[in-house]
Design a protein around this motif. Structure first.
Motif, mmCIF file in Angstrom:
data_model
loop_
_atom_site.group_PDB
_atom_site.id
_atom_site.type_symbol
_atom_site.label_atom_id
_atom_site.label_comp_id
_atom_site.label_asym_id
_atom_site.label_seq_id
_atom_site.Cartn_x
_atom_site.Cartn_y
_atom_site.Cartn_z
ATOM 1 N N PRO A 1 0.872 -1.097 0.168
ATOM 2 C CA PRO A 1 -0.102 -0.113 -0.225
ATOM 3 C C PRO A 1 0.874 1.211 0.119
ATOM 4 O O PRO A 1 1.842 1.384 0.787
ATOM 5 N N ARG A 2 0.504 2.342 -0.639
ATOM 6 C CA ARG A 2 1.296 3.609 -0.858
ATOM 7 C C ARG A 2 0.603 4.403 -0.085
ATOM 8 O O ARG A 2 -0.495 4.973 -0.300
ATOM 9 N N VAL A 3 1.368 5.037 0.804
ATOM 10 C CA VAL A 3 0.945 5.840 1.975
ATOM 11 C C VAL A 3 1.401 7.570 1.352
ATOM 12 O O VAL A 3 2.710 7.424 1.432
ATOM 13 N N ALA A 4 0.658 8.467 1.452
ATOM 14 C CA ALA A 4 0.976 9.730 1.095
ATOM 15 C C ALA A 4 0.997 10.351 2.438
ATOM 16 O O ALA A 4 -0.038 10.484 3.032
ATOM 17 N N VAL A 5 1.979 10.891 3.062
ATOM 18 C CA VAL A 5 1.948 11.533 4.359
ATOM 19 C C VAL A 5 1.942 12.944 3.955
ATOM 20 O O VAL A 5 2.762 13.714 3.451
ATOM 21 N N VAL A 6 0.696 13.448 4.487
ATOM 22 C CA VAL A 6 0.608 15.109 4.087
ATOM 23 C C VAL A 6 0.775 15.826 5.403
ATOM 24 O O VAL A 6 0.005 15.564 6.252
ATOM 25 N N PHE A 7 1.587 16.954 5.131
ATOM 26 C CA PHE A 7 1.936 17.655 6.488
ATOM 27 C C PHE A 7 2.279 19.063 6.088
ATOM 28 O O PHE A 7 2.561 19.450 4.905
ATOM 29 N N GLY A 8 2.331 19.978 7.178
ATOM 30 C CA GLY A 8 2.528 21.165 7.018
ATOM 31 C C GLY A 8 1.216 21.984 6.969
ATOM 32 O O GLY A 8 0.635 22.072 8.313
ATOM 33 N N GLY A 9 0.960 22.674 5.974
ATOM 34 C CA GLY A 9 -0.358 23.628 5.969
ATOM 35 C C GLY A 9 -0.205 24.832 6.252
ATOM 36 O O GLY A 9 0.651 25.388 6.575
ATOM 37 N N ARG A 10 -1.536 25.480 6.092
ATOM 38 C CA ARG A 10 -1.646 26.886 6.434
ATOM 39 C C ARG A 10 -2.027 27.454 7.419
ATOM 40 O O ARG A 10 -2.162 28.593 7.869
ATOM 41 N N SER A 11 -2.171 26.458 8.681
ATOM 42 C CA SER A 11 -2.468 27.144 9.771
ATOM 43 C C SER A 11 -1.513 27.519 10.781
ATOM 44 O O SER A 11 -0.152 27.475 10.257
#
Length: 378
Positions: free
Chosen positions: A10-20
């Protein structure tokens, strides 16, 4: 879901950071998650969102996602390019992630099977990213749109809890229009609240976390500055009375048979800080006591309340529930976090470690729970 063979991980996209305002905390969390994901079991694609909202392909470099000399990390420092962007198609029949740079041919990065969003605060933890992923048909770790939105907005969170009979403390809300149109009336509303419940008060953004923008106000002279500080993070603010007692936290994790609660933890008084603020949490590395020194009856009660809060808000995956154990022996729920921090000093993974679930197993359980769920109504 994309077709899988025995050789497909399974391919996991770890999404982080952001505008907050919690951008840096999200980067810290991503570093810890990337370090813990079993690379023999999962393929990983790190995607950072810059403070201006650009989705960037970033280095898979957990060691660079840390506080260095009291300086917080950012996605901009980790991005492969200052202009390149990652696009997740809003099409449930196509999970092909594409990367493009100005003047270059777009490059396919392959399909994504599951997203692990580790964004904190608005534009990530509040249901906005979850809505995008629902439209894309991509499974993701954590709560859905409604629970994420409720968990982000402390006003509606408390209303939901109260409607389910959960104990909440006294609070008042100042909405944007109230302060903008008649600050004197809004100020009087807070002063009247203080007259009923006493000083000091805590003034905080209604939709922020990591103790961002919170001020402890001892009297009227500090009120306006506290309001402006909170409003710099969110035009809607929350005012709470001081609850005298111990700060206790409890983790909830979704297992195959439903949600279970961890051993609780206690946040001891922080002598160098007025309260458990951002600096105490992340810069000066305040540490909690795990497990919390509670009686068996108190432990059972807070675990029951934590799971009840999880269910009341229709949460999925994980929650950290924060309580006050008042001097009269009663618990009051302060808030839940639907995407709590996963930094090395964060309480959520520490509580589960003490409950027999290691950090790598915790990450694996969250990913497996997400892969079991479908998007859409469920």
């Amino acid at each position: 879901m994309s077709s899988q063979t025995s050789s497909h991980k399974p391919r996991v996209a770890v999404v982080f950071g952001g505008r907050s305002s919690e951008h840096a905390i999200s980067v810290l969390t991503a570093g810890a998650v990337l370090r813990a994901i079993d690379r023999e079991k999962y393929d990983v694609l790190p995607i950072g969102i810059t403070t201006d909202g650009r989705w960037a392909l970033t280095a898979d470099a957990p060691d660079r996602m840390a506080i260095t000399d009291r300086r917080l990390p950012s996605v901009a420092e980790l991005a492969e390019s200052a202009e390149g962007g990652v696009v997740l198609p809003v099409d449930p029949t196509n999970r092909e992630v594409v990367y493009s740079e100005p003047g270059s041919v777009p490059k396919a990065l392959g399909e994504v099977d599951v997203v692990f969003p580790v964004l904190h605060g608005p534009y990530g933890e509040d249901g906005t990213l979850q809505g995008l992923l629902e439209l894309s048909g991509v499974p993701y770790v954590g709560s859905g749109v409604l629970a994420s939105a409720v968990g982000q907005d402390k006003d509606y969170m408390k209303r939901v809890f109260a409607s389910f009979g959960l104990p909440v403390g006294p609070y008042e809300v100042i909405r944007p229009r109230e302060w903008e149109q008649d600050p004197a009336a809004a100020r009087k509303k807070i002063v009247d609240f203080a007259g009923e419940h006493g000083w000091p008060l805590f003034v905080k953004p209604a939709r922020a976390g990591s103790s961002m923008g919170i001020s402890k106000v001892d009297d009227l002279s500090g009120l306006d500055a506290a309001i402006e500080e909170a409003r710099s993070h969110d035009p809607k603010i929350l005012v709470e009375s001081l609850l005298r007692g111990r700060e206790i936290e409890c983790g909830v994790l979704e297992f195959e048979d439903g949600p279970r609660a961890s051993v609780p933890a206690e946040i001891p008084p922080v002598t160098a800080h007025d309260f458990y603020d951002f600096e105490a949490k992340y810069i000066d590395s305040a540490t909690g006591i795990v497990p919390a020194p509670l009686t068996a009856e108190q432990t059972a009660k807070i675990q029951e309340l934590a799971v009840a809060a999880f269910e009341a808000a229709s949460c999925e995956g994980l929650v950290r529930a924060d309580f006050f154990l008042q001097d009269n022996g009663e618990f009051v729920i302060n808030e839940i976090n639907t995407l709590p921090g996963f930094t090395p000093i964060s309480m959520y993974p520490r509580m589960w470690q003490e409950s027999g679930v290691s950090y790598p197993e915790l990450i694996d359980r969250l990913l497996q729970a997400a892969l079991r769920r479908s998007t859409g109504l469920r």
